[in-house]
Write a protein that holds these residues in place. Sequence first.
Motif, PDB file in Angstrom:
ATOM      1  N   PRO A 158     107.566 -19.390 -30.441  1.00 20.94           N
ATOM      2  CA  PRO A 158     107.395 -18.699 -29.152  1.00 20.94           C
ATOM      3  C   PRO A 158     108.120 -19.461 -28.055  1.00 20.94           C
ATOM      4  O   PRO A 158     108.457 -20.643 -28.205  1.00 20.94           O
ATOM      5  N   ASP A 163     102.169 -21.640 -25.992  1.00 15.84           N
ATOM      6  CA  ASP A 163     102.011 -20.724 -27.121  1.00 15.84           C
ATOM      7  C   ASP A 163     102.356 -21.360 -28.464  1.00 15.84           C
ATOM      8  O   ASP A 163     102.171 -20.722 -29.506  1.00 15.84           O
ATOM      9  N   ARG A 174     102.617 -15.958 -33.548  1.00 16.57           N
ATOM     10  CA  ARG A 174     102.425 -16.033 -32.100  1.00 16.57           C
ATOM     11  C   ARG A 174     103.665 -15.509 -31.372  1.00 16.57           C
ATOM     12  O   ARG A 174     103.553 -14.857 -30.321  1.00 16.57           O
ATOM     13  N   VAL A 178     103.110 -12.313 -28.832  1.00 18.05           N
ATOM     14  CA  VAL A 178     103.437 -12.379 -27.408  1.00 18.05           C
ATOM     15  C   VAL A 178     104.653 -11.512 -27.090  1.00 18.05           C
ATOM     16  O   VAL A 178     104.682 -10.778 -26.099  1.00 18.05           O
ATOM     17  N   GLU A 182     105.989  -7.711 -24.902  1.00 14.55           N
ATOM     18  CA  GLU A 182     106.373  -8.338 -23.631  1.00 14.55           C
ATOM     19  C   GLU A 182     107.308  -7.475 -22.790  1.00 14.55           C
ATOM     20  O   GLU A 182     107.155  -7.424 -21.566  1.00 14.55           O
ATOM     21  N   PRO A 187     100.960  -8.002 -24.218  1.00 16.84           N
ATOM     22  CA  PRO A 187     101.220  -8.568 -25.541  1.00 16.84           C
ATOM     23  C   PRO A 187     100.851  -7.582 -26.638  1.00 16.84           C
ATOM     24  O   PRO A 187     100.080  -6.646 -26.435  1.00 16.84           O
TER      25      PRO A 187
END
Length: 337
Positions: A158, A163, A174, A178, A182, A187
């Motif tokens: 990330p 994160d 992750r 995210v 985005e 998210p």
Amino acid sequence: MTGLLSGVRQAIGQYFSLVSLLPSVLLVAYCFVLFSSGALSGPPDLGTVRAALSGLDFGEAALLALVAMVVGVVTHPLQFMIVQWAEGYWGLGNLSRRMRELAVDRHRRRRDAVVNLAKDAAELRELIDDADDPPEDRVQQRLLTLHYEASRLSASYPGADDDVMPTRLGNVLRRYEVGAGEPFGLPATALLPLVALVAPANELNYLNDRRSAMDLSVRTAANFGIAFLLTVVFLWDDGLWLLAALVPYTLSYLSYRGAVVQAHDYGNAMANVIAMNRFKLYERLRLHLPDNVLEERRLHERLQPMHDLTPLQKLAFKHPPGNQPVAVPGVDQPPAG
């Protein structure tokens, strides 16, 4: 035995058969071979294993299948916890927190190194392109390969420091959790549960297949990890036979790395399903469809409290013809059409 396995698949579901039952069969089979070798009382004897396998009758095979099904049923509710542990959610104990901090710092350094390497390679490529006397093609090809590989590795992390997770699998998931939503202002963890309710069946099957493949790899890695520990315990004092533990360890490692690859496929599937079905979600929520990404991001800012279980801000709804809301004096009405 085949009919019995088929019945379990129909009764419990394909996900259970693939993710829980198959790795349990492999674990039970490995334990049977380990116990049959005489490892409990001394060095293993391969002749004893061959005799046990050749003398296995239908009743004993059915009993092993039953044991595998029981193991699968008992451990199936733990699948989510196993995946979370593989991601790096290790609890709040002092030891687990310290291990997490060390692992996160390691992955931050690794991410920074590959990101900087990709930037340096890109800058060198620009200098070479602008140079009057560029180096030979072999050097340029090596530089291009370096840039691509560094970019590929940096794509497994990330963007924000907060994160970064303590494991490879956690960082890949992750990144998509995210990043998948985005561009639209929320998210993927907030959008996907709602989008999944309106997405077509074929797209949900595509998403579930990618998730099942990742879960299967994680469960297989966990079961071979258990097999590795059992092998170490049983063969600890049997000399070179202890090297046999490298077999389940290697299979566990390869399965985990396979789970990391499958996590990329699952993350891409999440991003695709969200991108192609988010407007269906807005229609089901009777919201005015945004005209551009900036309007969509502002819409999600007003929707964010819904995901936090706090009071919603004022939203304008778009009702279908013949189902218009009743005008209430003193209350703002949604814009027409």
